[in-house]
Design a protein around this motif. Sequence first.
Motif, mmCIF file in Angstrom:
data_model
loop_
_atom_site.group_PDB
_atom_site.id
_atom_site.type_symbol
_atom_site.label_atom_id
_atom_site.label_comp_id
_atom_site.label_asym_id
_atom_site.label_seq_id
_atom_site.Cartn_x
_atom_site.Cartn_y
_atom_site.Cartn_z
ATOM 1 N N PHE A 185 0.838 -1.191 0.000
ATOM 2 C CA PHE A 185 0.000 0.000 0.000
ATOM 3 C C PHE A 185 0.881 1.253 0.000
ATOM 4 C CE2 PHE A 185 -3.335 2.880 0.994
ATOM 5 C CZ PHE A 185 -4.489 2.242 0.569
ATOM 6 N N GLY A 232 -6.964 4.166 -5.154
ATOM 7 C CA GLY A 232 -7.052 3.055 -6.096
ATOM 8 C C GLY A 232 -6.307 3.238 -7.392
ATOM 9 N N ARG A 279 -4.603 -5.647 -5.003
ATOM 10 C CA ARG A 279 -4.394 -4.224 -4.699
ATOM 11 C C ARG A 279 -5.738 -3.512 -4.550
ATOM 12 N NH1 ARG A 279 0.913 -2.409 -6.333
ATOM 13 N NH2 ARG A 279 0.305 -0.314 -5.669
ATOM 14 N N ILE A 280 -5.713 -2.379 -3.877
ATOM 15 C CA ILE A 280 -6.970 -1.658 -3.616
ATOM 16 C C ILE A 280 -7.610 -1.170 -4.916
ATOM 17 C CG2 ILE A 280 -5.954 0.628 -3.214
ATOM 18 C CD1 ILE A 280 -8.029 0.996 -0.956
ATOM 19 N N LYS A 281 -6.801 -0.988 -5.963
ATOM 20 C CA LYS A 281 -7.389 -0.526 -7.230
ATOM 21 C C LYS A 281 -8.452 -1.499 -7.738
ATOM 22 C CE LYS A 281 -3.453 -2.550 -9.646
ATOM 23 N NZ LYS A 281 -2.144 -2.274 -10.262
ATOM 24 N N ALA A 294 -5.999 6.828 -10.372
ATOM 25 C CA ALA A 294 -6.921 6.788 -9.239
ATOM 26 C C ALA A 294 -8.058 7.788 -9.371
ATOM 27 C CB ALA A 294 -6.157 7.067 -7.946
ATOM 28 N N GLY A 314 -2.574 2.821 -9.544
ATOM 29 C CA GLY A 314 -1.444 1.903 -9.467
ATOM 30 C C GLY A 314 -0.933 1.536 -10.832
ATOM 31 N N TYR A 348 -10.636 -1.646 2.860
ATOM 32 C CA TYR A 348 -9.745 -2.458 2.012
ATOM 33 C C TYR A 348 -9.284 -3.719 2.746
ATOM 34 C CZ TYR A 348 -5.383 -3.787 -0.339
ATOM 35 O OH TYR A 348 -4.372 -4.487 -0.943
ATOM 36 N N HIS A 391 -0.900 6.035 -7.228
ATOM 37 C CA HIS A 391 -0.666 5.418 -5.919
ATOM 38 C C HIS A 391 -1.967 4.839 -5.344
ATOM 39 C CE1 HIS A 391 3.084 7.551 -6.431
ATOM 40 N NE2 HIS A 391 3.579 6.851 -5.421
ATOM 41 N N ASP A 392 -1.812 3.954 -4.359
ATOM 42 C CA ASP A 392 -2.991 3.381 -3.710
ATOM 43 C C ASP A 392 -3.824 4.501 -3.094
ATOM 44 O OD1 ASP A 392 -2.554 0.324 -3.856
ATOM 45 O OD2 ASP A 392 -0.616 1.145 -3.292
#
Lengths: 165, 552
Positions: free
Chosen positions: B166, B204, B250-252, B214, B206, B237, B183-184
């Motif tokens: 993250f 979100g 990943r959070i994306k 994001a 990446g 998340y 970036h996250d």
Amino acid sequence: MAVIDRNGPIANSWVHLADDAQPAKGQSVIVSFARLKNEHNSLFSASTAVGVEVVGDVVLEDLEPFLPRLGIIVVRMPNMRDGRIFSTGRLLREKYAYKGELRAIGDFIPDQARFLLRCGFDSFEVGDAFPVDSLKQAVATYSVWYQRATDRGATIIDQRTSGVS
Amino acid sequence: MYIYDKYDQTIARERVTEFTQQVKRRLAGELSEDQFRPLRLMNGLYLQLHAYMLRVAIPYGTLSAKQLRKLADIAEKYDRGYGHFTTRQNIQYNWIKLDQVPELLAELATVEMHANQTSGNCIRNVTADQFAGVAGDEVEDPRIVSEIIRQWSTFHPEFSFLPRKFKFAVTGAPKDRAAIQYHDIGIHIVKNEAGEIGYAVYVGGGMGRTPVVAPLINAFVPKAELLSYLEACLRVYNRYGRRDNIFKARIKILVRDLGPGEYKRQVEEEWQRIRGTGIDIPPEEEARIRSFFKPPQYETIAEPVHSFVEAQAKNRSFARWVETNVHPHKVPGYGAVTISLKPIGGIPGDASTDQMRAIADLAEKYSLSELRVTHVQNLVLPNVRQADLHAVWQRLREIGFAEANIGLVTDIIACPGLDYCSLANARSIPVSQRISERFADLDKQHHIGPLQIKISGCINACGHHHAGHIGILGVDKAGQEFYQLTLGGAGDETASIGQLLGPGFSSDDVVGAIEKVIDTYLGLREKPSETFIEAYRRVGPVPFKESLYGGH
């Protein structure tokens, strides 16, 4: 199996009850969540105390109605990388105000005990080969921490701003 | 710069004790390699092709001369006399012995440095604009909130075993020099209509195999409530991010699958519950951290500085270096120097022990003892008097770091690639070296103008190829190294993902292909001031495809 807390082995009266087994009179039993949902009336009347075992994907809203009557919640960590357990602990304590015992079981390692304790856990059910001394050492390694969590002890920020030295 | 108090020092000391014990338990066999791996990764220690690689955190890219000198000492004592500055503003050492790591960490702690959370599925080093505090266009110095996040995220009890890594990035200026939307969580410091400072939060983004720019999740989080908001973002998340497939963890992916609107709703609901419960830091703590970033004592200098103007008029090489490598400073009479770690034919981001020491000397003598690391793998002397720029430039020439190429075709980002990395499919460094040699002529580089080439040796995209104006992705094609080209990526406030042009090129052909792309651009730009990315956005991929693959 042994049950320990931050200081080492503790007494344990809880018994894991298989889904097809019946509780003996006066037994303190830990049952699966499915069984708790189906048989909560008979379980709560037959046993001295009732607990439940859940995993990280548990829907806490479904567990909520039972919380006041549960003596223990055991949260299983299926592998040491599965960090959902930490959020589960915090939510049970901070959102749902769960007051009973919170115990971790499964594939955690001693180094994760400190985080589990900070997220509201009290005890750990471990295998016989589990290095209990390493857990005690890991928990004792840190004397301070930055962020607020379930444990409401003073954070570094609290200590800085209250001028405690 | 932030200076540790006794609490920060205690944490740093206790961390060294903890990791020392973990290494002992691993060597004694109490911890299996599977159990040890997450622990060593959380300390930035990777098992690479030839040895352990250690990644040391340089929080938000800010470094003192004393710290750089220590990094040089470590390169000499524990490595082979060099270190590698990375796109996450960290430094990596490639030849580390496991049993020496505890001792190395103890040395780092003496200069308030660490390797905490530089890898692993946890909150990584926060990156920020390298011109923080000196850029004229910033709303607020991004290092203040970056340090607040650093402390909050250090050994966070709930968020140390996330579904995946993250990454945070912060910019305090409208001009995004930190690629926040890749970036996250990207944080953009903004002012609302009432003049209050707050944070626009993007979640979100990446790179990797699924590049995402994001989306904006909250346009204004009040300054005093950022940490509780971030905690809500992370909790959603941690609970619902996928753990069954590393490529979708990943959070994306969570934000995409839920939809930004539903993710935002869940975060909002959780935030409303936890606001005001003691997660946020009180104003006096914010003020304490802020006090470390107050501007240094600058001299009052009238511009123009005549000696500086004359030196440029007399020396074309110097003038050209000033043009590309000196960024305007908010204080008259000063400039921020970017030291190019991209000499022609060199390895992007590498610096030897001697070079690091020479740069530390320059920082002490000319830049109020401060340095920055950029995400483009260069170093910055943020506070140089214009009158001293010529002396700085001369010294940089002596150590081989005076290339006047910042932002130009040879200012290449490259991941370590197959020369070091066990994940890579292809080498990155030799390709970057050959491109650099092909475009060595400075007249030509300046004629081409601003152009970012970014090279990754595999789909994990550590070389940020998705965000390159020209991106190069190394792939394995039947055991051969091949390189695919993407065009049109950007990592700034106009963030966009580069589009794949067509079939890849062999290692022998890839440099020629890059040259064709650039020649095509030079042929179609409307005027010299139309940059590569502007021209690409105007004409699209077709002319480039035609020149590379013919008219089919």
